[in-house]
Every structure is written in C-alpha cells, then in structure tokens.
Design a protein around this motif. Structure first.
Motif, PDB file in Angstrom:
ATOM      1  N   PHE A  22      29.058  34.594 -14.885  1.00 52.04           N
ATOM      2  CA  PHE A  22      27.882  34.486 -15.754  1.00 52.04           C
ATOM      3  C   PHE A  22      27.041  33.265 -15.387  1.00 52.04           C
ATOM      4  O   PHE A  22      25.809  33.350 -15.282  1.00 52.04           O
ATOM      5  CB  PHE A  22      28.321  34.395 -17.221  1.00 52.04           C
ATOM      6  CG  PHE A  22      27.174  34.249 -18.187  1.00 52.04           C
ATOM      7  CD1 PHE A  22      26.476  35.359 -18.632  1.00 52.04           C
ATOM      8  CD2 PHE A  22      26.776  32.994 -18.638  1.00 52.04           C
ATOM      9  CE1 PHE A  22      25.406  35.231 -19.499  1.00 52.04           C
ATOM     10  CE2 PHE A  22      25.706  32.853 -19.516  1.00 52.04           C
ATOM     11  CZ  PHE A  22      25.026  33.976 -19.948  1.00 52.04           C
ATOM     12  N   ILE A  23      27.710  32.123 -15.192  1.00 55.30           N
ATOM     13  CA  ILE A  23      26.990  30.875 -14.893  1.00 55.30           C
ATOM     14  C   ILE A  23      26.209  30.993 -13.587  1.00 55.30           C
ATOM     15  O   ILE A  23      25.027  30.627 -13.516  1.00 55.30           O
ATOM     16  CB  ILE A  23      27.973  29.688 -14.820  1.00 55.30           C
ATOM     17  CG1 ILE A  23      28.535  29.380 -16.220  1.00 55.30           C
ATOM     18  CG2 ILE A  23      27.289  28.435 -14.248  1.00 55.30           C
ATOM     19  CD1 ILE A  23      29.673  28.386 -16.224  1.00 55.30           C
ATOM     20  N   LEU A  26      23.328  33.439 -13.916  1.00 52.77           N
ATOM     21  CA  LEU A  26      22.271  32.752 -14.669  1.00 52.77           C
ATOM     22  C   LEU A  26      21.538  31.765 -13.769  1.00 52.77           C
ATOM     23  O   LEU A  26      20.308  31.640 -13.824  1.00 52.77           O
ATOM     24  CB  LEU A  26      22.874  32.038 -15.878  1.00 52.77           C
ATOM     25  CG  LEU A  26      21.897  31.264 -16.779  1.00 52.77           C
ATOM     26  CD1 LEU A  26      20.874  32.207 -17.402  1.00 52.77           C
ATOM     27  CD2 LEU A  26      22.652  30.511 -17.871  1.00 52.77           C
ATOM     28  N   GLN A  29      19.113  33.714 -11.485  1.00 51.39           N
ATOM     29  CA  GLN A  29      17.915  34.168 -12.192  1.00 51.39           C
ATOM     30  C   GLN A  29      17.017  32.999 -12.586  1.00 51.39           C
ATOM     31  O   GLN A  29      15.793  33.081 -12.480  1.00 51.39           O
ATOM     32  CB  GLN A  29      18.315  34.970 -13.434  1.00 51.39           C
ATOM     33  CG  GLN A  29      19.015  36.283 -13.137  1.00 51.39           C
ATOM     34  CD  GLN A  29      18.140  37.266 -12.396  1.00 51.39           C
ATOM     35  OE1 GLN A  29      16.916  37.208 -12.456  1.00 51.39           O
ATOM     36  NE2 GLN A  29      18.764  38.183 -11.678  1.00 51.39           N
ATOM     37  N   SER A  30      17.627  31.920 -13.053  1.00 50.53           N
ATOM     38  CA  SER A  30      16.856  30.742 -13.479  1.00 50.53           C
ATOM     39  C   SER A  30      16.115  30.121 -12.306  1.00 50.53           C
ATOM     40  O   SER A  30      14.940  29.738 -12.423  1.00 50.53           O
ATOM     41  CB  SER A  30      17.789  29.699 -14.116  1.00 50.53           C
ATOM     42  OG  SER A  30      18.456  30.233 -15.218  1.00 50.53           O
ATOM     43  N   SER A 158      24.935  32.276  -4.842  1.00 54.46           N
ATOM     44  CA  SER A 158      23.942  31.630  -5.704  1.00 54.46           C
ATOM     45  C   SER A 158      23.238  30.497  -4.965  1.00 54.46           C
ATOM     46  O   SER A 158      22.018  30.330  -5.081  1.00 54.46           O
ATOM     47  CB  SER A 158      24.607  31.107  -6.989  1.00 54.46           C
ATOM     48  OG  SER A 158      25.564  30.115  -6.702  1.00 54.46           O
ATOM     49  N   MET A 272      17.541  38.684 -20.262  1.00 52.97           N
ATOM     50  CA  MET A 272      18.529  38.564 -19.193  1.00 52.97           C
ATOM     51  C   MET A 272      19.917  38.267 -19.731  1.00 52.97           C
ATOM     52  O   MET A 272      20.914  38.551 -19.070  1.00 52.97           O
ATOM     53  CB  MET A 272      18.125  37.435 -18.230  1.00 52.97           C
ATOM     54  CG  MET A 272      16.917  37.758 -17.396  1.00 52.97           C
ATOM     55  SD  MET A 272      16.520  36.517 -16.129  1.00 52.97           S
ATOM     56  CE  MET A 272      17.233  35.014 -16.733  1.00 52.97           C
ATOM     57  N   PHE A 273      20.011  37.691 -20.945  1.00 48.19           N
ATOM     58  CA  PHE A 273      21.308  37.266 -21.482  1.00 48.19           C
ATOM     59  C   PHE A 273      22.307  38.426 -21.574  1.00 48.19           C
ATOM     60  O   PHE A 273      23.407  38.337 -21.008  1.00 48.19           O
ATOM     61  CB  PHE A 273      21.117  36.592 -22.843  1.00 48.19           C
ATOM     62  CG  PHE A 273      22.398  36.234 -23.545  1.00 48.19           C
ATOM     63  CD1 PHE A 273      23.245  35.282 -23.022  1.00 48.19           C
ATOM     64  CD2 PHE A 273      22.763  36.874 -24.726  1.00 48.19           C
ATOM     65  CE1 PHE A 273      24.439  34.956 -23.650  1.00 48.19           C
ATOM     66  CE2 PHE A 273      23.947  36.564 -25.364  1.00 48.19           C
ATOM     67  CZ  PHE A 273      24.791  35.604 -24.818  1.00 48.19           C
ATOM     68  N   LEU A 276      23.045  39.791 -17.921  1.00 49.38           N
ATOM     69  CA  LEU A 276      23.916  38.907 -17.136  1.00 49.38           C
ATOM     70  C   LEU A 276      25.344  38.938 -17.663  1.00 49.38           C
ATOM     71  O   LEU A 276      26.296  38.835 -16.888  1.00 49.38           O
ATOM     72  CB  LEU A 276      23.379  37.473 -17.169  1.00 49.38           C
ATOM     73  CG  LEU A 276      22.056  37.220 -16.450  1.00 49.38           C
ATOM     74  CD1 LEU A 276      21.660  35.763 -16.571  1.00 49.38           C
ATOM     75  CD2 LEU A 276      22.141  37.619 -14.990  1.00 49.38           C
ATOM     76  N   THR A 277      25.499  39.080 -18.974  1.00 48.39           N
ATOM     77  CA  THR A 277      26.838  39.169 -19.561  1.00 48.39           C
ATOM     78  C   THR A 277      27.567  40.394 -19.034  1.00 48.39           C
ATOM     79  O   THR A 277      28.741  40.324 -18.634  1.00 48.39           O
ATOM     80  CB  THR A 277      26.763  39.219 -21.100  1.00 48.39           C
ATOM     81  OG1 THR A 277      26.102  38.047 -21.579  1.00 48.39           O
ATOM     82  CG2 THR A 277      28.154  39.287 -21.710  1.00 48.39           C
ATOM     83  N   SER A 311      23.750  35.489 -29.417  1.00 48.78           N
ATOM     84  CA  SER A 311      22.437  36.145 -29.482  1.00 48.78           C
ATOM     85  C   SER A 311      21.749  35.883 -30.823  1.00 48.78           C
ATOM     86  O   SER A 311      20.525  35.730 -30.879  1.00 48.78           O
ATOM     87  CB  SER A 311      22.578  37.651 -29.245  1.00 48.78           C
ATOM     88  OG  SER A 311      23.221  38.288 -30.333  1.00 48.78           O
TER      89      SER A 311
END
Length: 438
Positions: A22-23, A26, A29-30, A158, A272-273, A276-277, A311
């Motif tokens: 997940f990290i 993220l 995407q970030s 990443s 995205m949350f 991505l999860t 959320s």
C-alpha cells in the motif's frame, strides 16, 4: 498470526507485506501527481495554453488505448504471480506471457491509431502530437508494476517510477522551449518510462533468475481470451470514472466545468485510497484464500474495518477543510467548488464499502461477476448522471457519483450472494458477529 495484527507494534505493522504494498503504491501515485503538477506550469509557459490542450487531448486518446493494452492484466497478473512466488519457471512463463500479450496489443492499438490518422484523417488538430505519443503504448506494455505487486516487493518499482518521471521532467526542461516542440512532450513521457521499464526487466532477469522471452502469438491470443472479461470490466470502470465531465460539458458553462473540475481533481486523489487498498492486499489475500481460509477471513475483516474507519476520518477532514483546500488550489475561495467538493468527499467513503466484495470476486476468479457488475454500474452511472446533471448541474453530477458507488456495493453484494452464497455468508456473518466458529 493474523488475529494478532491489531496488537502489532508500529514497526512490525510497517513490515507487513500488504502494508508495504500500500505504501509503495501510494508513493507511486503521489509522485505521479506531484511531478504532473510540477510539469504543468513549465509546459504552459514553454508551448502555450493551446498546444498544452492538444497535448492533453492526445494523452487522453492514448490513455483510452492503454486500457486496451493493459487488457485486465493489472487484475489477473498479481494473483498469478502471488500464487507462484517461489516457482521461477512458472514466474518466467507468467511474465513472458503477459509482456508478450501486451506488446501484441500495443502493436494492434498503434496500427489502429495510425490508420485512424493516416487513413481516415481523424484527430486533425493534433495528428502529429498523437503519432509521437504512440511510444506510450509500449511503455504501458512493458510496465512491470503488476509483477512486483504480486511478488510483494514494491520498493524497486516505486523508485524506478519516480526516476522515469524525473527523467521526463528533465527532458521538458532541457528540450521543450517553443510551441513547435509540443510533439515531443508525450514522446519524452513514453520514452522515459520505456527505458526505465526495460532496465527493470533486465534487473528481474538477472536478480530473480527469471527468463523473459516472446511467448508467441497463439499464447498471447489464448491469454487475451482468458482476460476478456477483465478487460471489459476495466473499460466499464474507465467510462464510469471519466464520463462525468463529458456529461457535465453538455449541460454546463465553461465556468461551471472549471469549478467542478477543481473539486473533482481532489476527489480523484481521494478515490485512490480504496483502489490502492485493493491492489495492496490482493496478492496476500489470494495466497491466504488458497492456503488458509480462516486466515483469509480474519485478514480481510481486519483490513476492511480499518479502511472503513480511515475513510470516515478522511471524509470528515475533507468536509471541514474544503474551503481551505479550494483556496489553496485556486488561490481564491470559490464557493461552488467547495459545495462540489463536500458532496464528492463521500465518494471514497462509499467506494471503500466495496473493498471486501472486490477482493472476494478477484480471489475466486469470478470474471463474469466482475464483468456483469462493472457494466451494470456503468450504465447506472451514465443514466443517473445524465438525469441528475440535467436537473441540478454540477451538484447533480456529484450526487450521482456518490450514489453510483453505493450502487456498485449493492450490485456486487447481490451477485456474490447469488454466485458464491457460502463465501458471502461466511464473510458478512463474521463482519456482523453472527459467526462463532474459530
């Protein structure tokens, strides 16, 4: 192990492969969003607003074509890799088959766009830019994120993603200086990604001892056939996500479009949350479902409860900070954008409800269920969004998107209950405290 997840220390939690997945997802995407924001003013200053608009149009066409090139392998690939993490021969076959299939699809998409441009004279205003953008099809074909996602080793890919985006940014700074250079923008984007992707694949070959070869056209065709439902599901999702602005453009002025677009960009980042999860926990969920059903339910329940809570907190924060966020992005307080954002803040929370359903569909390989649910909510979104937008404008579209996420949850729940009643009852029984078995 999994029943103790909530009692783990912070450092132990960070080391969990699903959390690391997940990290790093993220992070990818970030960094993409951040570098895009950095590139935007540089491009507008160098090539002008008009050419920037044409570059963006060409990019939109390529992104649609990339849905075809991807052909659902972002969903099937990670599971196949996760189930064969220690089998080098199987991993060689999986990686080679997917890369070969995507390269064949990239060639088909590229030829189709060439025929559209040269044969039918389509995309008149930005034909040259579009032709130079075709390299992005091959960067998509060689993108190995799905492989590392399945291996649950996302660190390298990443970092590689950030490096490719920085390479692209460097290309803009060094070589884009006038409107005549607009054709090179997407070319640099695709070229930088393709070079880095090939380097990563070389790394995979030598470090993981995985052979990468062309699997052949018959294997590629067979692979595509097995993935057709996943591709069509991805296409429906793409239409559902991207269709809102198109619908609004028929009913609203450019001013309203601009104000809604501002709020929608924030909403898309928040959306995205849940995505991505799902991507992060999918590989581990696949392994657990095959090897330890009890562990699978416990793991999914813990994740589901945590992300629902997260959320809710995210939605509350956005509701409170909406004026500040709009002021920060627009350099002024736009009241309509604040209203849109406060409605759209509920989209990621509603989308989070469906995380468990998506994992259950994916680990059980119910491609037809995913296909049916995707097109049901796609049609629902198009119909409801059109009616609501015609009635209430931007607010109507925002309400329609929130209701679409709820419709997705209900549709998927009903389909899982119909096709996998035992799975549905077991998970939701445990969730609601009706299951007392160990």
């Amino acid at each position: 192990m999994f029943e103790k997840l909530t009692s783990l220390s912070f450092l132990q939690l960070i080391r969990h492969k699903s959390v690391q997945n997940f990290i790093f997802l993220l992070f990818i995407q970030s960094s993409n969003i951040l570098i895009s924001l950095m590139a935007m003013p540089l491009l507008i200053q160098s090539i002008g607003v008009d050419q920037f608009g044409l570059v963006s149009l060409a990019l939109s066409v390529i992104l649609i074509a990339n849905v075809f090139v991807g052909f659902g392998y972002n969903l099937s690939g990670p599971k196949d890799v996760a189930l064969n993490q220690k089998d080098t021969k199987a991993l060689s076959a999986i990686l080679s088959n997917v890369i070969s299939s995507k390269l064949v699809l990239a060639i088909l998409a590229g030829v189709s766009l060439l025929v559209a441009v040269k044969g039918f004279g389509l995309f008149q205003e930005y034909q040259v830019i579009l032709l130079y953008s075709l390299l992005m099809l091959f960067s998509e074909a060689t993108l190995p994120v799905w492989f590392f996602q399945g291996m649950e080793k996302m660190r390298l890919v990443s970092v590689a993603n950030v490096f490719s985006k920085l390479l692209y940014l460097m290309g803009i700074i060094m070589f884009i200086g006038s409107p005549q250079d607009a054709k090179w923008v997407n070319f640099f984007f695709g070229g930088a990604a393709l070079i880095v992707n090939l380097l990563v694949l070389v790394y995979v070959h030598f470090i993981f001892q995985i052979r990468i070869y062309f699997a052949g056209f018959s294997k590629a065709l067979q692979s595509c056939r097995s993935n057709i439902y996943l591709f069509l599901s991805n296409l429906a999702s793409h239409i559902s996500v991207s269709g809102g602005m198109v619908i609004l453009s028929f009913f609203a002025s450019a001013n309203i479009l601009g104000m809604y677009s501002l709020a929608e960009r924030v909403s898309m980042v928040l959306r995205m949350f849940p995505s991505l999860t799902i991507a992060a926990i999918y590989p581990n969920s696949s392994k657990l479902y095959e090897q330890d059903k009890v562990g699978f339910y416990r793991f999914l329940l813990k994740v589901y409860r945590l992300v629902i809570l997260a959320s809710i907190l995210i939605t509350v924060v956005i509701l409170v900070l909406a004026p500040f966020i709009i002021r920060l992005l627009a350099k002024e307080l736009i009241s309509d954008s604040v209203v849109f954002l406060r409605i759209l803040a509920f989209v990621p929370m509603m989308a989070t409800l469906n995380i468990a359903n998506m994992i259950m569909i994916l680990v059980t390989d119910q491609k037809k269920v995913l296909f049916n649910s995707s097109w049901i909510f796609c049609v629902y979104m198009l119909l409801v969004a059109t009616v609501m937008t015609a009635w209430l404008g931007g607010k109507g579209l925002a309400y329609a998107l929130v209701s679409t996420e709820l419709a997705i949850f209900i549709t998927c729940s009903l389909l899982i209950k119909k096709h996998s009643p035992a799975l549905f009852s077991e998970f939701y029984g445990r969730l609601l405290g009706r299951h007392h078995h160990s």
